[in-house]
Design a protein around this motif. Sequence first.
Motif, PDB file in Angstrom:
ATOM      1  N   ALA A  42       0.828  -1.207   0.000  1.00 30.76           N
ATOM      2  CA  ALA A  42       0.000   0.000   0.000  1.00 30.76           C
ATOM      3  C   ALA A  42       0.860   1.254   0.000  1.00 30.76           C
ATOM      4  O   ALA A  42       0.562   2.232  -0.691  1.00 30.76           O
ATOM      5  N   LYS A  43       1.942   1.229   0.765  1.00 32.22           N
ATOM      6  CA  LYS A  43       2.833   2.388   0.818  1.00 32.22           C
ATOM      7  C   LYS A  43       3.506   2.624  -0.531  1.00 32.22           C
ATOM      8  O   LYS A  43       3.582   3.757  -1.019  1.00 32.22           O
ATOM      9  N   LEU A  44       3.975   1.555  -1.151  1.00 31.47           N
ATOM     10  CA  LEU A  44       4.663   1.694  -2.429  1.00 31.47           C
ATOM     11  C   LEU A  44       3.733   2.165  -3.541  1.00 31.47           C
ATOM     12  O   LEU A  44       4.152   2.888  -4.447  1.00 31.47           O
ATOM     13  N   LEU A  45       2.473   1.746  -3.496  1.00 34.78           N
ATOM     14  CA  LEU A  45       1.549   2.086  -4.570  1.00 34.78           C
ATOM     15  C   LEU A  45       1.049   3.523  -4.486  1.00 34.78           C
ATOM     16  O   LEU A  45       0.533   4.052  -5.468  1.00 34.78           O
ATOM     17  N   THR A  46       1.211   4.145  -3.342  1.00 33.76           N
ATOM     18  CA  THR A  46       0.635   5.484  -3.171  1.00 33.76           C
ATOM     19  C   THR A  46       1.651   6.581  -2.890  1.00 33.76           C
ATOM     20  O   THR A  46       1.350   7.759  -3.090  1.00 33.76           O
ATOM     21  N   THR A  47       2.851   6.222  -2.447  1.00 33.89           N
ATOM     22  CA  THR A  47       3.834   7.232  -2.048  1.00 33.89           C
ATOM     23  C   THR A  47       5.148   7.024  -2.780  1.00 33.89           C
ATOM     24  O   THR A  47       5.806   6.010  -2.575  1.00 33.89           O
ATOM     25  N   PRO A  48       5.544   7.965  -3.648  1.00 31.08           N
ATOM     26  CA  PRO A  48       4.776   9.141  -4.081  1.00 31.08           C
ATOM     27  C   PRO A  48       3.661   8.761  -5.047  1.00 31.08           C
ATOM     28  O   PRO A  48       3.597   7.617  -5.502  1.00 31.08           O
ATOM     29  N   ASP A  49       2.803   9.725  -5.348  1.00 33.74           N
ATOM     30  CA  ASP A  49       1.744   9.527  -6.329  1.00 33.74           C
ATOM     31  C   ASP A  49       2.375   8.997  -7.623  1.00 33.74           C
ATOM     32  O   ASP A  49       3.256   9.640  -8.198  1.00 33.74           O
ATOM     33  N   PRO A  50       1.968   7.808  -8.091  1.00 38.72           N
ATOM     34  CA  PRO A  50       2.636   7.207  -9.258  1.00 38.72           C
ATOM     35  C   PRO A  50       2.387   7.918 -10.574  1.00 38.72           C
ATOM     36  O   PRO A  50       2.952   7.528 -11.598  1.00 38.72           O
ATOM     37  N   SER A 420      -8.784   0.433  -2.202  1.00 32.82           N
ATOM     38  CA  SER A 420      -8.539   1.698  -1.529  1.00 32.82           C
ATOM     39  C   SER A 420      -7.576   2.560  -2.313  1.00 32.82           C
ATOM     40  O   SER A 420      -7.749   3.770  -2.450  1.00 32.82           O
ATOM     41  N   VAL A 421      -6.541   1.918  -2.882  1.00 26.52           N
ATOM     42  CA  VAL A 421      -5.570   2.650  -3.701  1.00 26.52           C
ATOM     43  C   VAL A 421      -6.214   3.226  -4.933  1.00 26.52           C
ATOM     44  O   VAL A 421      -5.992   4.362  -5.326  1.00 26.52           O
ATOM     45  N   SER A 422      -7.099   2.417  -5.580  1.00 30.70           N
ATOM     46  CA  SER A 422      -7.778   2.881  -6.778  1.00 30.70           C
ATOM     47  C   SER A 422      -8.650   4.100  -6.476  1.00 30.70           C
ATOM     48  O   SER A 422      -8.721   5.041  -7.248  1.00 30.70           O
TER      49      SER A 422
END
Length: 426
Positions: A42-50, A420-422
């Motif tokens: 979850a951290k990798l998919l959202t930080t930073p905004d891809p 949640s990421v989506s």
Amino acid sequence: MLSSSLRMWLSWCSILWLAQSSFQASVLGERSLTALSNDAMAKLLTTPDPVKNIDPRNPSSHLSKILIPRAPDTQNNTFVRNYLISTLKGLNWHVETDEFEADTPVGRKKFANVIATKDPDAPRRLILSAHFDSKYFPSYPMNQVRLLHAVIQYSLTCLQFVGATDSAAPCAMMLDAAEALNPLLEARMKRIKNGSQLDDEDEDVGDLTLQLVFFDGEEAFKDWTDTDSIYGARHLAEKWDTTYISPHTKRRLMNDVTTELAAIEHLILLDLLGAKQPLIRSSFIDTAWMFDHMVAVEERLGTNGAFAYDEEQSMAPGKWTSYFVKRNKDIFHMGGIGDDHLPFLNRGVSILHIIANPFPRVWHSSKDDATALDIPTMRRWNLILRVFLAEYFELEPKGSKSRSLNDPEEEEADRYVARSVSELSL
């Protein structure tokens, strides 16, 4: 200017010669990589905004800074090089340049590769690379368009070759990976330098660092030949092959004096990425396991809904299609396409070549501009690279839970995280 089929044929000749040569074996060899846990994912998919780093509509994005005409030995090339350097120094990477001059069909030119290393004290390194120059066309003016107003600049660059897929987008993806992984790489580097004991299973991986190499002069000035192409890669491979380094007294590997080249575990080369629905094939059998793991990362992310972006329905779970041509017993992928990896391959370095084949339709035309790029596709590449590299380096935060790829309960939890990421990306 060669077609993809002719460049592949030339590469095959090199491969046939290499079949009689001894290969430099990686120290770690083939290994099974552990999937990231839900919280790390979850951290990798959202930080930073891809998206922020690869959005050509954002003038502050990495991609926008690179997406200009940048043939070697021009002001624009220097501008992009300095941007790469300042960005990575700002992340506390050790950055150096490999500057040299070489004769070309259009005269003597200056070149400069950019090499950024997270932990310069590490005895071995995984290289992620791409070329940052754009192809030289004598019919295109090489004026310093960066100094112009944004609207005028956009109009002018559309009339020139800016190499969006070739390879501005891959360079922006590399910077995105560096930014996303930097906190985890920093934490591990501090543990090592403070003398903290690594777990037994990641002690070998602890001797590795991530290195980014941005090659200059990949493109031919006239026709692709052994002497008119991959100027930066040829120079750097020869330099590293003759540069000897001393043993690392505080690290387990490298007990003998060796060369900079021999310290390369693998070299991953990105090229011609950013357009919709590329096809990626496995080129070399010794990195087939890495190729297969990247395929597995893509499958896990796609199944969990992480590729869903905005209103792009083709990325939704059950609708997306793979970027990779899977290997099986009936398909033996061996060989490749002429590119920056060849001087390293010829010296026995293990290569993973991530290149679209067939080439994008806009290849080496003025249409290889921002309009050739697809944001959902580039975002997807960012996610794949972040997760693949994190799992390669075992960068899951300390104390977080690891799991196997086939744990049903964890997979259901992953789907929740992905939803949640989506929602965050919409």
